[in-house]
Design a protein around this motif. Structure first.
Motif, PDB file in Angstrom:
ATOM      1  N   VAL A 125       0.827  -1.203   0.000  1.00 56.03           N
ATOM      2  CA  VAL A 125       0.000   0.000   0.000  1.00 56.03           C
ATOM      3  C   VAL A 125       0.865   1.259   0.000  1.00 56.03           C
ATOM      4  O   VAL A 125       1.888   1.326   0.659  1.00 56.03           O
ATOM      5  CB  VAL A 125      -0.950   0.028   1.212  1.00 56.03           C
ATOM      6  N   LYS A 126       0.458   2.247  -0.767  1.00 57.05           N
ATOM      7  CA  LYS A 126       1.050   3.588  -0.774  1.00 57.05           C
ATOM      8  C   LYS A 126       2.574   3.551  -0.640  1.00 57.05           C
ATOM      9  O   LYS A 126       3.137   4.047   0.349  1.00 57.05           O
ATOM     10  CB  LYS A 126       0.450   4.418   0.351  1.00 57.05           C
ATOM     11  N   LYS A 129       4.400   7.060   0.053  1.00 61.20           N
ATOM     12  CA  LYS A 129       4.068   7.552   1.389  1.00 61.20           C
ATOM     13  C   LYS A 129       4.712   6.674   2.460  1.00 61.20           C
ATOM     14  O   LYS A 129       5.209   7.173   3.477  1.00 61.20           O
ATOM     15  CB  LYS A 129       2.551   7.565   1.561  1.00 61.20           C
ATOM     16  N   THR A 130       4.707   5.372   2.241  1.00 61.30           N
ATOM     17  CA  THR A 130       5.296   4.445   3.214  1.00 61.30           C
ATOM     18  C   THR A 130       6.784   4.701   3.388  1.00 61.30           C
ATOM     19  O   THR A 130       7.300   4.718   4.522  1.00 61.30           O
ATOM     20  CB  THR A 130       5.059   2.990   2.774  1.00 61.30           C
ATOM     21  N   GLU A 152      -0.093   8.124   7.669  1.00 57.21           N
ATOM     22  CA  GLU A 152      -1.135   7.461   6.885  1.00 57.21           C
ATOM     23  C   GLU A 152      -0.953   5.946   6.873  1.00 57.21           C
ATOM     24  O   GLU A 152      -1.918   5.191   6.764  1.00 57.21           O
ATOM     25  CB  GLU A 152      -1.135   7.985   5.444  1.00 57.21           C
ATOM     26  N   VAL A 153       0.301   5.524   6.988  1.00 58.74           N
ATOM     27  CA  VAL A 153       0.615   4.093   6.938  1.00 58.74           C
ATOM     28  C   VAL A 153       1.241   3.612   8.243  1.00 58.74           C
ATOM     29  O   VAL A 153       0.871   2.567   8.776  1.00 58.74           O
ATOM     30  CB  VAL A 153       1.564   3.780   5.760  1.00 58.74           C
ATOM     31  N   THR A 183      11.334  11.508  -4.648  1.00 57.39           N
ATOM     32  CA  THR A 183      11.274  11.330  -3.196  1.00 57.39           C
ATOM     33  C   THR A 183      12.646  10.998  -2.633  1.00 57.39           C
ATOM     34  O   THR A 183      13.054  11.540  -1.592  1.00 57.39           O
ATOM     35  CB  THR A 183      10.270  10.209  -2.846  1.00 57.39           C
TER      36      THR A 183
END
Length: 348
Positions: A125-126, A129-130, A152-153, A183
Motif C-alpha cells: 500500500v502507498k 508515502k510508506t 497514513e501508513v 522522493t
C-alpha cells in the motif's frame, strides 16, 4: 508530518568523488560471502550491499558477520523494506550493525517488490508515502526520540530505542519510477538506482535532482549509486556468458517504455519472459541479444567496463555498485576490478 533529514558525513558519495561498492545475494554460506567482502575491502571497494529477500539468508545476520570480519568497508542493506519488517526493528538492526562495525553501517531501504509481497500475503500500500514515513520515523528513532507518530501508513505510540549509533547513519533510498526518484532526492542521503546504461541515468537523475532541489540541497550532497548488473573477465565471451541469465531476468521484468528506450523489441522480451515463466532458462539465456546485454549490464573486459563507467560518471553517478553476477568467477572478478578498474578512477 515532519520530514527529518541528516547531514551526510564527509566521505560519502559525491563529496569524495567516485566510489565502488559490491552487492551480494546471501544465497551461499555467509562465511563465503565474508571472504568475498574481505577481498573486496582489500581491493579498494568502499561499500558492500547485501540484499534482503525472505527466501535467502537473513540480511542482518549476514551484515553482523561481515562487521566482525572486516575493518573499513561500509556495510549496507541493499535494500530492506518497511513492509516485511517493522520500522522500529529496522532502526534497532542498523544501530546494531553500526555498533559491531564501529560506525560503518549504511541503511538501504526501498518499497520492495509487489510480487514478493503477494507471495507472503502482505498488502503493498502507498509505497511512496510508506517510504517517506519510514525514513522519517527511522531517523527520529535513531536520534533517540520517544516517538508518537500518526502517519497514513505507519503508526507508533511512544516507541523509543535504548541504543544509539556510534555515528550518523546515512540512509539510501532504492528508487525506480519518477515519483520515488524525486522522493529519494528529497529525503535520502543517497539513492540506489537499478540500471547499467547512461540513458537510464539521464532520465532518472533528472527526477532525483528535482527532489534534491526541493529539499534545499545540491546534487553534491547526495550519493547517486548505480546498482548495476556487472560481469567482468579478461575473456569477453566468459563475461557475457555469466551475464546472460541475469540480463534475461531484467528484460523479463522491464516495462515496455524502458525496452523501447533501448530499441529492444517487445516480442523478444516476451519470448524471454515466457521462457522464464516455464522455468526454461536455457531458452531465456539463448534469447538474450547483444543489445540487451549492452542496455542492462556493464559487461566485458576491464577496458569495456571502464568505458561504460566513464559514460555513467558523465550523467552524475557517484558510486558504482558491482552487482550480480560480478563475473564467471567472483574472486577473480573482484581482483580484476581492484587491479584494473578502481585505480583508473582514483584521484592522484
Amino acid at each position: 508530518m515532519r520530514v527529518t533529514t541528516c547531514l551526510r558525513p564527509v566521505g560519502v558519495g559525491g563529496l569524495a568523488g567516485l566510489s565502488f561498492g559490491v552487492e551480494f545475494v546471501p544465497q551461499e554460506p555467509i562465511l563465503s560471502i565474508a571472504d568475498y567482502v574481505k577481498l573486496a575491502e582489500e581491493r579498494g571497494f568502499k561499500y558492500t550491499w547485501i540484499t534482503d529477500h525472505y527466501n535467502n539468508r537473513d540480511v542482518w545476520s549476514t551484515l553482523s558477520i561481515l562487521a566482525l570480519k572486516t575493518e573499513k568497508i561500509k556495510l549496507g542493506s541493499g535494500v530492506t523494506n518497511p513492509y516485511t519488517r517493522n520500522v522500529a526493528q529496522i532502526a534497532s538492526a542498523i544501530i546494531t550493525i553500526d555498533e559491531l562495525s564501529n560506525g560503518r553501517a549504511v541503511l538501504g531501504i526501498g518499497p520492495g517488490d509487489r510480487a514478493t509481497f503477494e507471495t507472503l500475503g502482505i498488502q503493498w500500500v502507498k509505497p511512496v508515502k510508506t517510504i517517506v514515513e519510514a525514513v522519517t520515523v527511522i531517523r527520529r528513532l535513531i536520534a533517540g526520540e520517544r516517538l508518537k507518530f500518526e502517519g497514513e501508513v505507519i503508526r507508533l505510540s511512544g516507541a523509543k530505542l535504548a541504543v544509539k549509533p556510534k555515528a550518523a547513519i546515512p540512509i539510501y533510498v532504492g528508487a525506480q519510477g519518477p515519483v520515488m526518484l524525486r522522493t529519494a532526492g528529497q529525503i535520502g542521503d543517497g539513492v540506489l538506482i537499478n540500471a547499467s546504461h547512461p540513458k537510464d541515468f539521464q532520465a532518472a537523475i533528472s527526477y532525483v535532482k528535482e527532489g534534491v532541489e526541493k529539499s534545499g540541497r545540491r546534487m553534491e550532497d547526495i550519493d547517486v549509486a548505480a546498482y548495476t548488473s556487472f560481469s567482468i573477465d579478461q575473456d569477453p565471451n566468459k563475461a557475457e556468458k555469466a551475464a546472460r541469465i541475469v540480463v534475461a531476468f531484467i528484460v523479463a521484468g522491464a516495462p515496455d517504455q524502458i525496452l523501447e528506450r533501448h530499441g529492444i523489441g517487445l516480442e523478444g522480451a516476451k519470448t524471454i519472459k515466457e521462457a522464464i515463466g516455464k522455468g526454461d532458462f536455457k531458452t531465456a539465456t539463448k534469447s538474450v541479444t547483444s543489445e540487451m546485454l549492452n542496455a542492462f549490464s556493464i559487461c566485458g573486459t576491464p577496458e569495456n567496463c571502464i568505458s561504460r563507467i566513464e559514460e555513467l560518471l558523465k550523467t552524475g553517478v557517484t558510486q558504482i555498485v558491482v552487482g550480480s553476477p560480478i563475473g564467471s568467477d567472483k574472486k577473480n572478478s573482484i581482483n580484476l576490478i581492484g587491479e584494473k578498474i578502481i585505480p583508473s578512477f582514483q584521484k592522484p
